[in-house]
Design an enzyme around this catalytic site. Structure first.
Site, PDB file in Angstrom:
ATOM      1  N   GLY A   1      88.204 104.397  29.593  1.00 40.75           N
ATOM      2  CA  GLY A   1      87.501 103.366  29.307  1.00 40.75           C
ATOM      3  C   GLY A   1      87.542 102.911  27.838  1.00 40.75           C
ATOM      4  N   THR A   2      86.591 103.641  27.228  1.00 36.58           N
ATOM      5  CA  THR A   2      86.997 103.850  25.788  1.00 36.58           C
ATOM      6  C   THR A   2      86.543 102.947  24.630  1.00 36.58           C
ATOM      7  OG1 THR A   2      88.966 105.191  26.193  1.00 36.58           O
ATOM      8  CG2 THR A   2      88.681 104.495  24.071  1.00 36.58           C
TER       9      THR A   2
END
Lengths: 268, 212
Positions: free
Chosen positions: B12-13
């Site tokens: 996701g990040t």
């Protein structure tokens, strides 16, 4: 110009369209045996402890009530496998033989990092079509190591982890119970509790708990460490008394003589 | 456009890198998700590819790990083959070549940052298609969208290393609070001529902000 040659190795996707058409028509496609599964691993004071349930499913049917999900990789390394049973079995076999050759080649005990790299590069090459989800644990010259490997080839290095359909149930046990520096007995109990959480709360997991404790220079494979699903003794006898089934006209036919071919050997 | 395959692990990040006079600061969250389940809540998305060259990975975990391993291999050989340490530009070019040539089969958004003797501090962004952009600071990942305004307003090219570290911690913390795919701890790496300094900021030590 040479015509495009069909590759003789690797996956063949020729039947995908045909299978899709058959499925749309309502034909039941054969299902690969999966290991529904709860597999876990944790690092404790002196090494790693791996745990797994023992149920293998084929759709809604239990195909094997007591399969072995903790696979041998090297004398100091074991690997729990979730996903497609054939894939985990053969992937670990292939890498196990590569590790044995590597160990002979280098003259050293194989390192867990070596197994990790071999497994992740092998699985990445097949872009997730080989459905092997593995928990790799071992003890080498650099100490105890625990890795999770996903089918697409990504890896995680963690002090405790769970994989498989029962992973959420098992993780809840780990998140409340794990701490750094557990003793051997505490670790084994925690692993057993985590697997049992998977066995009782996940339909894809069941039967017994297998545990494997790996320490420096020693492996304890505790097959069937906990068996909370023993079949109970039957409460009644179900034999029918002779004469229960009435017959009107007795009709006996003599056995025919022995036919061609050899009889099946059932001596074992 | 490459998509995540069903069951493939995504990162996701929120990742970012900031350049300052004498080095770079990289920052990332630590959440790796598989659908709605967080498979690793303490992952390290700041990957070392050489002594003073790191990359931040976003997109598919498998793809970025594989690409980073290939680049790491080439950079390890570089010094022996060329007689000098590889520059950040070389590392970024290697990433770009792999990401562009395999653009149909990869889902990788990468930031390359580090320090070398030739160009000093550099930050390069390599988004999904495989283009390369040299920038004074850059953000990437799903959480970055929430902090573009904040970063554009607060970034100054004349910040010190410690100011950059604060900037990165605050930005990633804000992104984590708004993006569901980002979370866990904040990992920070400061790279200068003298080496690499790594920090971890746990959940209870995140910078103060409006929490709703």
């Amino acid at each position: 110009m040479a015509p495009l040659l069909e590759p003789s190795t690797g996956f063949k996707f020729d039947n995908v369209k045909r299978n899709q058409m058959l499925a749309d028509k309502g034909h039941l496609l054969p299902r690969a045996t999966k290991t529904g599964t709860t597999i876990v691993g944790l690092v404790y004071k002196d090494g790693v402890i791996l745990g797994a349930d023992t149920r293998a499913t084929s759709g809604p049917i239990v195909a094997d009530k007591n399969c072995e999900k903790i696979h041998f990789l090297a004398p100091n390394m074991y690997c729990c496998g979730a996903g497609t049973a054939a894939d985990t079995e053969f992937t670990t076999n292939i890498i196990s033989s590569q590790l044995a050759l590597h160990s002979l080649n280098t003259g050293r005990e194989a390192r867990v990092g070596a197994a990790l790299t071999m497994l992740k590069q092998y699985l990445f090459r097949y872009q997730g079509h080989i459905g092997a989800y593995l928990v790799l644990g071992g003890y080498d010259v650099t100490g105890p190591h625990l890795y999770a490997i996903q089918a697409h080839g990504s890896t995680d290095k963690l002090p405790y982890m769970t994989l498989g359909s029962g992973s959420l149930a098992a993780m809840s046990v780990f998140e409340s119970g794990w701490r750094a520096g557990l003793s051997r007995d505490e670790g084994v109990e925690l692993v057993k509790d985590a697997i049992e959480a998977g066995i009782f709360n996940d339909l894809g997991s069941g039967s017994n708990v297998d545990v494997c404790v790996i320490t420096e220079g020693n492996v304890e494979y505790l097959r069937g460490y906990s068996t909370p699903n023993q079949r109970v003794a039957k409460e009644q006898t179900y034999r029918f008394a002779p004469g229960t089934t009435e017959f009107i006209v007795p009709n006996t036919t003599a056995q025919r003589g022995e036919e061609e071919g050899t009889a099946m050997d059932v001596s074992a | 456009m490459p998509q995540l395959k069903p069951g493939e692990i995504s990162m996701g990040t929120t990742i970012m890198a900031v350049q300052f006079d004498g080095g770079v600061v990289l920052g990332a969250d630590s959440r790796t998700s598989s659908g709605t389940y967080v498979s690793n809540r303490v992952s390290d998305k700041l990957t070392k590819v050489h002594d003073r060259i790191y990359c931040c990975r976003s997109g598919s975990a498998a793809d970025t790990q594989a690409v980073a391993d290939v680049v790491k291999y080439h950079l390890a050989l570089y010094t022996a083959q060329h007689g000098e340490e590889p520059t950040v530009k070389v590392a970024a070019s290697l990433f770009q070549q792999i990401c562009y040539d395999n653009k149909d089969n990869l889902m990788a958004g990468i930031i390359v940052a580090g320090w070398d003797k030739v160009d000093g501090a550099s930050v390069y962004e390599i988004p999904l298609g495989g283009s390369i952009h040299k920038l004074p600071f850059t953000l990437a990942g799903s959480g970055s969208t929430f902090i573009y305004g904040y970063c554009d307003k607060l970034f100054r090219p004349d910040m010190t290393k410690d100011e950059c570290i604060e900037f990165v911690k605050n930005s990633v913390s804000l992104a984590i609070s708004r993006d569901g795919s980002s979370g866990g701890v904040i990992r920070v790496a400061a790279i200068t001529e003298d080496g690499v300094e790594r920090q971890v900021v746990h959940g209870n030590n995140l910078p103060q902000q409006f929490l709703g």
